[in-house]
Design a protein around this motif. Structure first.
Motif, mmCIF file in Angstrom:
data_model
loop_
_atom_site.group_PDB
_atom_site.id
_atom_site.type_symbol
_atom_site.label_atom_id
_atom_site.label_comp_id
_atom_site.label_asym_id
_atom_site.label_seq_id
_atom_site.Cartn_x
_atom_site.Cartn_y
_atom_site.Cartn_z
ATOM 1 N N CYS A 118 0.728 -1.362 0.045
ATOM 2 C CA CYS A 118 0.086 -0.001 -0.087
ATOM 3 C C CYS A 118 0.904 1.370 0.112
ATOM 4 N N ALA A 119 1.914 1.126 0.836
ATOM 5 C CA ALA A 119 2.789 2.395 0.954
ATOM 6 C C ALA A 119 3.599 2.495 -0.278
ATOM 7 N N LYS A 120 4.027 1.363 -0.951
ATOM 8 C CA LYS A 120 4.769 1.455 -2.210
ATOM 9 C C LYS A 120 3.887 1.954 -3.115
ATOM 10 N N LEU A 121 2.489 1.850 -3.222
ATOM 11 C CA LEU A 121 1.677 2.107 -4.117
ATOM 12 C C LEU A 121 1.409 3.779 -4.130
ATOM 13 N N ALA A 122 1.196 4.097 -2.873
ATOM 14 C CA ALA A 122 1.006 5.512 -2.852
ATOM 15 C C ALA A 122 2.151 6.239 -3.209
ATOM 16 N N GLU A 123 3.545 5.922 -2.965
ATOM 17 C CA GLU A 123 4.502 6.565 -3.431
ATOM 18 C C GLU A 123 4.512 6.586 -5.128
ATOM 19 N N ARG A 128 3.759 10.223 -9.984
ATOM 20 C CA ARG A 128 3.115 10.430 -11.112
ATOM 21 C C ARG A 128 2.466 11.733 -10.983
ATOM 22 N N GLY A 129 2.586 12.336 -9.739
ATOM 23 C CA GLY A 129 2.030 13.678 -9.657
ATOM 24 C C GLY A 129 0.515 13.532 -9.098
ATOM 25 N N GLN A 130 0.174 12.327 -8.759
ATOM 26 C CA GLN A 130 -1.410 12.418 -8.439
ATOM 27 C C GLN A 130 -1.321 12.253 -6.988
ATOM 28 N N LYS A 131 -2.603 12.481 -6.109
ATOM 29 C CA LYS A 131 -2.707 12.682 -4.944
ATOM 30 C C LYS A 131 -3.247 11.312 -4.326
ATOM 31 N N PRO A 132 -2.267 10.632 -3.542
ATOM 32 C CA PRO A 132 -2.832 9.386 -2.686
ATOM 33 C C PRO A 132 -3.289 9.672 -1.538
ATOM 34 N N MET A 133 -4.127 8.538 -0.942
ATOM 35 C CA MET A 133 -4.520 8.492 0.495
ATOM 36 C C MET A 133 -4.361 7.125 0.786
ATOM 37 N N LEU A 134 -4.385 6.920 2.268
ATOM 38 C CA LEU A 134 -4.313 5.414 2.798
ATOM 39 C C LEU A 134 -5.402 5.404 3.763
ATOM 40 N N ALA A 135 -5.702 4.148 3.888
ATOM 41 C CA ALA A 135 -6.934 3.619 4.654
ATOM 42 C C ALA A 135 -6.369 2.469 5.420
ATOM 43 N N ALA A 136 -6.354 2.525 6.654
ATOM 44 C CA ALA A 136 -5.796 1.447 7.574
ATOM 45 C C ALA A 136 -6.919 0.601 7.880
ATOM 46 N N CYS A 137 -7.306 -0.473 7.100
ATOM 47 C CA CYS A 137 -8.584 -1.193 7.377
ATOM 48 C C CYS A 137 -8.196 -2.422 8.254
ATOM 49 N N ARG A 154 6.217 9.165 6.697
ATOM 50 C CA ARG A 154 7.228 8.950 5.972
ATOM 51 C C ARG A 154 7.300 9.664 4.596
ATOM 52 N N LEU A 155 6.037 9.360 4.112
ATOM 53 C CA LEU A 155 5.865 9.623 2.617
ATOM 54 C C LEU A 155 4.905 10.863 2.511
ATOM 55 N N ASP A 156 4.531 11.386 3.591
ATOM 56 C CA ASP A 156 3.814 12.437 3.902
ATOM 57 C C ASP A 156 2.521 12.339 2.757
ATOM 58 N N VAL A 157 1.941 11.085 3.182
ATOM 59 C CA VAL A 157 0.902 10.650 2.716
ATOM 60 C C VAL A 157 -0.431 10.609 3.866
ATOM 61 N N PRO A 158 -1.494 11.255 3.610
ATOM 62 C CA PRO A 158 -2.710 11.354 4.676
ATOM 63 C C PRO A 158 -3.426 9.738 4.995
ATOM 64 N N VAL A 159 -3.397 9.266 6.342
ATOM 65 C CA VAL A 159 -3.774 8.004 6.537
ATOM 66 C C VAL A 159 -5.056 8.065 7.411
ATOM 67 N N VAL A 160 -6.217 7.666 7.173
ATOM 68 C CA VAL A 160 -7.469 7.436 7.571
ATOM 69 C C VAL A 160 -7.214 6.011 8.286
ATOM 70 N N ALA A 161 -7.481 6.274 9.620
ATOM 71 C CA ALA A 161 -7.555 4.768 10.338
ATOM 72 C C ALA A 161 -8.424 5.050 11.630
ATOM 73 N N GLY A 162 -9.080 3.776 11.928
ATOM 74 C CA GLY A 162 -10.006 3.692 12.948
ATOM 75 C C GLY A 162 -9.304 3.023 14.149
ATOM 76 N N THR A 163 -9.934 2.471 15.071
ATOM 77 C CA THR A 163 -9.427 1.861 16.290
ATOM 78 C C THR A 163 -9.520 0.464 16.070
ATOM 79 N N TYR A 164 -8.491 -0.269 16.749
ATOM 80 C CA TYR A 164 -8.474 -1.627 16.930
ATOM 81 C C TYR A 164 -9.985 -2.374 17.109
ATOM 82 N N ASN A 165 -10.218 -3.443 16.488
ATOM 83 C CA ASN A 165 -11.232 -4.149 16.882
ATOM 84 C C ASN A 165 -12.711 -3.443 16.170
#
Lengths: 303, 448
Positions: A118-123, A128-137, A154-165
């Motif tokens: 996921c991280a590598k794909l975001a990078e 390519r000049g597009q804006k990625p975001m990550l979701a921690a599901c 590290r990549l300066d990409v916003p991450v949306v995350a919830g809580t465990y469980n």
């Protein structure tokens, strides 16, 4: 460094051993006897290429030898052509929604490298000049959320995350909402690793996808199945079951920098016609490469 | 898979009876099938070749025992040979030394961190004082993962976020263990490729610093032909003492186990069988052999049944069954017990050849049927359950409305129940007959 070089370097151990073996077999006995063919078969099987494709290669070699004699039977190029032919004929580019956000769901069994991918794909899209975001599901495995968050920092990409469980579907829903609001081009959804034999977990994954589809028409636009290159014939089962559950649109083969051959790509492609879209050839963030059938086949057999 | 292998072998040996001996010519074809089965299970091709050769030597010249089929006899030879190769019995962990150190090593994503947690939990349950060390300084959040696990099982974890030198961490950990009387120190190392020389050297230095009593290679059961390379490389560099086979809850046949054992010769000590922290078991070669051959895991099924089924209740129920006093209440209890065993597809998967069946049949539908039946019975009054004869049309309509099904569903259930009752009565008679003749059921090794 060119893509081909990088790929070759990553596949280095693969080809050198396989090619070395094949050369040894062919030069040891130029007259293709029964034992030679058996040795050839063994070498190909040892690369996890699978029985079906191996049989195909061995038969072609035999035919070529019978019709054209010694000169016509260049084992390596015959093998390369067969592998290349069976892998090409599919677009390998990352899917793009017609307009707005493209959601890419990353799925697979435990420990194949989904989070890193996921991280590598975001990078990759960022470059390519597009804006990625990550979701921690992945709300199940201990510290999976932290792992993705660290990558995000590290990549300066916003991450949306919830809580465990938490319900991964609700995290996915929030992530799609956030990504649409922020006008991101790509959202990469990191799902929890799950064995393809666990029906309840596969249903959970279907729910995640269903929820995203309700929020955004057509999402997820791409479902990438991550497969560890060291996996053997079970990779085929994994691909089959995941495909049945969530309609996989492409494969990512990781850890191709080891001595593993990643030969089961050929076997999977033969049965399910799923295109390989990316390969991971190292631990660095830019070690994710778009897949190229000709390069892969050449690197495998070094012709 | 095993069923198909058995089937093929039986076909090959069909005409063998008259010959009386397994010979060179009639076994060749059979062994080809065996080789294919092994390759499909991801056994390394060289290991498979040697193995088939050994089976050939053992099988040739054997007289065909009249009572069993030659195909099964060959399977038995293969099975026994496999068990022998995988190691007779289970080998205990060596926990000598004060404190004793255990190194967990392996490729990326094979399950080292999770296995550390599982192992610590077992050791703690056995009354030892374990601790864990987060020596994975590369993967983001690997330290957090181990700390979280440690908190869950209440085992101390030595972690030094920001510290990049594994040796410093190791020394601190050993000091901590001495100061706090921890007996077993489990090191969670970073995943690394066996050919990554600098990283392997780091492990060598770590080994020299902590002098572990166990160096366990954590191996994913789905590993393919690579297993051989991985095992030999790590063994050459570090001298591993054994392996842990993980992710055995999937449907990988686990040929990697055979490859590992054949090339390194060290025992496989533990097996990871699920995502939960309780899911770590001693490795069982017999069961592994059956799995590689695709024979299903009857032992696991029996074990699980023994765990969940109340023996006393089962006995009572059996008594009632025999007397033909099987009521809907018993039926309900049985249904619930079945469901407690786990999802249907998982259970079927444990049966010989079940994995194939589970692939083709949609068993989640069966699961749904179970739930529906339970609902219908629950909508009945106790009186109705004990005495289904009183169920007239009005009552049936009420039950259907109460459980949200059609009257025809209720009728179908009752019909099924009646059939079962009939069968039970017959079975009871049959059992009495068998008991009279004193015939024990044949050993269940080769069903069918």
């Amino acid at each position: 460094m060119g893509l081909f070089q990088k790929l070759k370097e990553g596949l280095g151990k693969t080809h050198s051993r396989l090619v070395h073996e094949i050369r040894r077999i062919v030069t040891g006995s130029p007259r293709l006897t029964g034992t030679t063919l058996e040795q050839l078969e063994a070498a190909l099987l040892g690369a996890d290429i699978g029985r079906a494709v191996t049989a195909q290669i061995v038969n072609s070699v035999k035919e070529a030898y019978e019709s054209k004699g010694n000169q016509g039977a260049d084992v390596l190029s015959i093998a390369r052509d067969i592998v290349e032919r069976s892998l090409s004929n599919h677009s390998t580019d990352l899917a793009r929604a017609e307009s707005g956000l493209t959601v890419v769901s990353v799925v697979g069994v435990n420990g194949t490298g989904k989070t890193t991918t996921c991280a590598k794909l975001a990078e990759y899209v960022k470059k390519r000049g597009q804006k990625p975001m990550l979701a921690a599901c992945d709300t199940f495995r201990a510290a999976a959320i932290e792992q993705l968050k660290l990558w995000g920092q590290r990549l300066d990409v916003p991450v949306v995350a919830g809580t465990y469980n938490a319900d991964p579907a609700s995290v996915a829903h929030d992530a799609v909402t956030a990504a649409m609001a922020r006008g991101a081009d790509y959202l990469f959804v990191d799902t929890a690793g799950r064995l393809h034999t666990k029906n309840n977990l596969m249903q959970e994954l279907q729910k995640v996808h269903r929820v995203m589809g309700k929020k955004l028409q057509g999402a997820p636009h791409e479902v990438l199945l991550v497969i560890d290159a060291t996996t053997g014939m079970n990779a085929l089962n994994q691909a089959r079951e995941f495909h049945k559950a969530v309609s996989v649109t492409g494969l990512v083969i990781t850890k191709l920098d080891g001595t593993s051959r990643g030969g089961m790509v050929v076997a999977i492609h033969k049965e399910l016609a799923l295109p390989v879209k990316f390969i991971g050839v190292g631990e660095q963030i830019d070690d994710l490469q778009p897949f190229n059938a000709a390069d892969f086949a050449s690197a495998l057999f070094q012709v | 898979m095993f069923d198909s292998l058995t089937g093929k072998l039986q076909k090959v040996f069909r005409d063998l009876r008259g010959l009386g001996r397994i010979s060179d010519s009639n076994i060749a074809e059979a062994l080809r099938e065996v080789r294919v089965a092994l390759l499909d299970a991801d056994v390394n091709f060289k290991v498979a070749r040697d193995f088939v050769e050994r089976v050939r030597e053992k099988a040739i010249g054997q007289e065909v025992i009249q009572s069993i089929q030659p195909g099964q006899q060959v399977i038995k030879i293969i099975h026994d040979e496999l068990v022998e190769l995988l190691g007779a019995g289970n080998v205990q962990l060596n926990l000598g030394g004060t404190p004793s150190a255990i190194l967990m090593i392996g490729l990326h994503g094979s399950g080292k961190t999770t296995t550390c947690g599982k192992l610590a939990r077992i050791l703690k349950k056995e009354g030892r004082a374990p601790m864990m060390v987060a020596a994975d300084v590369y993967r983001p959040a690997a330290v957090d993962q181990l700390v979280t696990l440690g908190r869950k099982i209440d085992v101390p974890v030595v972690a030094k976020p920001g510290e990049n030198d594994v040796l410093v961490i190791a020394r601190d950990a050993i000091d901590f263990a001495r100061a706090n009387q921890r007996q077993v120190v489990i090191f969670d190392t970073a995943g690394r490729l066996h050919i990554d020389e600098p990283l392997v050297q780091e492990l060598v230095r770590l080994r020299d610093a902590v002098k572990p009593t166990e160096i366990l290679l954590v191996l994913d059961a789905a590993t393919g032909q690579e297993a051989v390379n991985v095992a030999t490389h790590f063994d050459k560099a570090l001298g591993i003492t054994g392996a842990v086979l993980t992710k055995l809850d999937g449907d990988a046949r686990g040929g990697a186990a055979l490859s590992f054992k054949a090339v390194v010769g060290k025992p496989i000590k533990l097996a990871g069988v699920g995502e939960r922290l309780e899911d770590l078991e001693p490795f069982d070669p017999e069961r592994m052999a059956q799995r590689i051959l695709g024979m299903g895991d009857v032992v696991a099924l029996v074990e699980r049944a023994a765990e969940t089924i109340d023996a006393q209740k089962a006995l009572e129920m059996e008594e009632r069954l025999r007397k033909g006093q099987f009521t809907l209440e018993d039926f309900l209890a049985q249904l619930r017990q079945m469901r407690k065993l786990g999802p249907l597809e998982e259970l079927v998967g444990l049966l010989p050849g079940g994995a194939e069946i589970a692939k083709h049949a949609d068993l989640s539908k069966g699961e749904k049927d179970f739930r529906r039946m339970e609902g219908i019975i629950c909508a009945m009054t106790p009186q109705e359950r004990r005495n289904p004869q009183i169920l007239n049309a009005r009552r049936r309509m009420r039950i259907a409305a109460g459980s949200g099904v059609k009257v025809s569903d209720v009728n179908a259930l009752l019909h099924r129940f009646n059939q079962m009752q009939q069968m039970m009565k017959k079975m009871g008679k049959l059992q009495k007959m068998i008991a009279k003749f004193g015939g024990a059921p044949p050993p269940g090794m080769f069903p069918r």
